[in-house]
Write a protein that holds these residues in place. Structure first.
Motif, short mmCIF file in Angstrom:
data_model
loop_
_atom_site.label_atom_id
_atom_site.label_comp_id
_atom_site.label_asym_id
_atom_site.label_seq_id
_atom_site.Cartn_x
_atom_site.Cartn_y
_atom_site.Cartn_z
N TRP A 178 67.38 60.18 54.45
CA TRP A 178 67.09 58.91 55.10
C TRP A 178 68.31 58.45 55.88
CZ3 TRP A 178 69.02 53.82 53.84
CH2 TRP A 178 68.37 52.80 54.54
N SER A 196 54.20 50.17 50.99
CA SER A 196 54.76 50.67 49.73
C SER A 196 56.05 51.45 49.94
CB SER A 196 53.73 51.59 49.05
OG SER A 196 53.66 52.83 49.73
N TYR A 245 57.38 52.16 44.04
CA TYR A 245 57.41 52.65 45.42
C TYR A 245 57.86 54.11 45.46
CZ TYR A 245 56.75 47.79 46.84
OH TYR A 245 56.27 46.52 47.00
N ALA A 298 56.81 57.96 46.38
CA ALA A 298 55.92 58.73 47.24
C ALA A 298 56.25 60.21 47.13
CB ALA A 298 56.05 58.28 48.70
N TYR A 344 55.81 63.99 49.38
CA TYR A 344 55.55 64.58 50.68
C TYR A 344 55.44 66.10 50.54
CZ TYR A 344 57.15 60.02 52.22
OH TYR A 344 57.30 58.67 52.40
N VAL A 385 52.64 62.79 53.93
CA VAL A 385 52.60 62.06 52.68
C VAL A 385 51.35 62.45 51.89
CG1 VAL A 385 51.49 60.01 53.71
CG2 VAL A 385 52.79 59.79 51.58
N TYR A 402 51.39 57.92 47.49
CA TYR A 402 52.23 56.74 47.67
C TYR A 402 51.98 55.78 46.51
CZ TYR A 402 48.05 54.36 49.51
OH TYR A 402 46.80 53.82 49.64
N ASN A 403 52.91 54.88 46.32
CA ASN A 403 52.76 53.90 45.25
C ASN A 403 52.47 54.59 43.91
OD1 ASN A 403 50.67 51.00 44.59
ND2 ASN A 403 52.88 51.18 44.46
N ARG A 452 48.67 56.82 44.35
CA ARG A 452 47.60 56.61 45.33
C ARG A 452 47.62 57.72 46.37
NH1 ARG A 452 46.92 50.17 46.57
NH2 ARG A 452 47.25 49.41 44.45
N TYR A 465 58.68 66.95 48.36
CA TYR A 465 59.75 65.99 48.20
C TYR A 465 59.23 64.71 47.55
CZ TYR A 465 62.32 68.79 51.65
OH TYR A 465 62.95 69.81 52.32
N ASP A 483 61.60 54.07 47.28
CA ASP A 483 62.04 52.98 48.16
C ASP A 483 62.64 51.88 47.29
OD1 ASP A 483 60.37 50.84 50.64
OD2 ASP A 483 62.43 50.91 49.91
N PRO A 496 66.46 47.89 50.81
CA PRO A 496 65.89 48.45 52.03
C PRO A 496 66.10 49.95 52.20
CG PRO A 496 68.05 47.55 52.49
CD PRO A 496 67.81 47.36 51.01
N HIS A 497 66.59 50.58 51.15
CA HIS A 497 66.94 51.99 51.29
C HIS A 497 65.84 52.90 50.76
CE1 HIS A 497 71.57 51.14 51.48
NE2 HIS A 497 70.88 50.51 52.39
N ILE A 498 65.74 54.09 51.33
CA ILE A 498 64.84 55.13 50.84
C ILE A 498 65.70 56.28 50.34
CG2 ILE A 498 63.05 56.80 51.45
CD1 ILE A 498 62.13 54.91 53.65
N PHE A 527 65.52 60.28 48.87
CA PHE A 527 64.70 61.47 48.74
C PHE A 527 65.26 62.39 47.67
CE2 PHE A 527 61.70 61.19 52.14
CZ PHE A 527 62.31 60.48 53.17
N GLY A 542 65.76 66.34 46.34
CA GLY A 542 66.24 67.50 47.07
C GLY A 542 65.15 68.47 47.51
#
Lengths: 118, 109
Positions: free
Chosen positions: A47, A102, B34, B36, B38, B48, B51-52, B55, B89, B93, B96-98, B100, B102
């Protein structure tokens, strides 16, 4: 249908800067944050930062704080990422992606390869 | 700053179920849902899947499911198919950062 279309590949020398653009369509631009994510060759996802298209407020990953600028143009529904002080470690595919409520990135641009080489 | 740990690789035979874990290095996910997941094929854009926490976006097969417990989130793929061979992956969240993970390479034997 949501589309994110990015600008083309770039080659830069170390120390230079690069600007990558991401033009969005198919949805209300102001309603979703946009994120930038990069992927170095053979590596995972990293990110880079987010921008709120409504007010231009940005959040950057700490490692980019002093050389990264994200902007948006609401008239063209486009966001831009400007990264300066490039080194070979910045060689990567840079993706823009739309963030849903989300925090998931539900639509992605095609990616822009930035190569930093002397 | 959260760090997410995933196994480098997992494998399974067609028809089997596999689970990919995603662990937070400090503390646990707590009330943060939060999470997710991928899927990325070589040379392609990530997509994706979840998510959540659990879902699925429309169009994603119900063979993919997500869960979370304590400091670990999990992606389960049931009825493994050859086309599931990809890199997966997880992300978190923390606004405000996401963050991931590895990535985990799935090999379908």
């Amino acid at each position: 249908q949501v589309h994110l279309v990015q600008s083309g590949a770039e080659v830069r020398k170390p120390g230079a800067s690069v600007k990558v653009s991401c033009k969005t369509s198919g949805y209300m631009f102001a309603f979703f944050y946009l994120s930038w994510v990069r992927q170095a060759p053979g590596q995972g996802l990293e990110w880079v930062g987010n921008i709120n298209p409504t007010n231009g407020v940005t959040d950057y990953a700490q490692k980019f704080q002093d050389r990264l600028t994200m902007t948006n143009d609401t008239s063209t529904a486009t966001v831009h990422m400007h990264l300066g002080g490039l080194t070979s470690e910045d060689t990567a595919v840079y993706y823009c992606a739309r963030m849903d409520w989300s925090g998931a990135l539900d639509s992605w641009g095609q990616g822009t390869l930035v190569t930093v080489s002397s | 700053q959260s760090a997410l740990a995933q196994p480098a690789s997992v494998s399974g035979s067609p028809g089997q179920s596999i689970t990919i874990s995603c662990s937070v290095s400090t503390g646990d996910f707590g009330r943060n849902d939060y999470v997710a997941w991928y899927q990325q094929y070589p040379g392609e854009v990530p997509k994706v899947l979840i998510y959540n926490v659990n879902r699925r976006p429309s169009g994603v097969s119900d063979r993919f499911s997500g869960s979370k417990s304590g400091n670990t989130a999990s992606l389960t793929i049931s009825g493994l198919q050859p086309e599931d061979e990809a890199i997966y992956y997880c992300s978190l969240d923390t606004d405000p950062h996401i963050h991931f993970g590895g990535g985990t390479a799935l090999k379908v034997l």
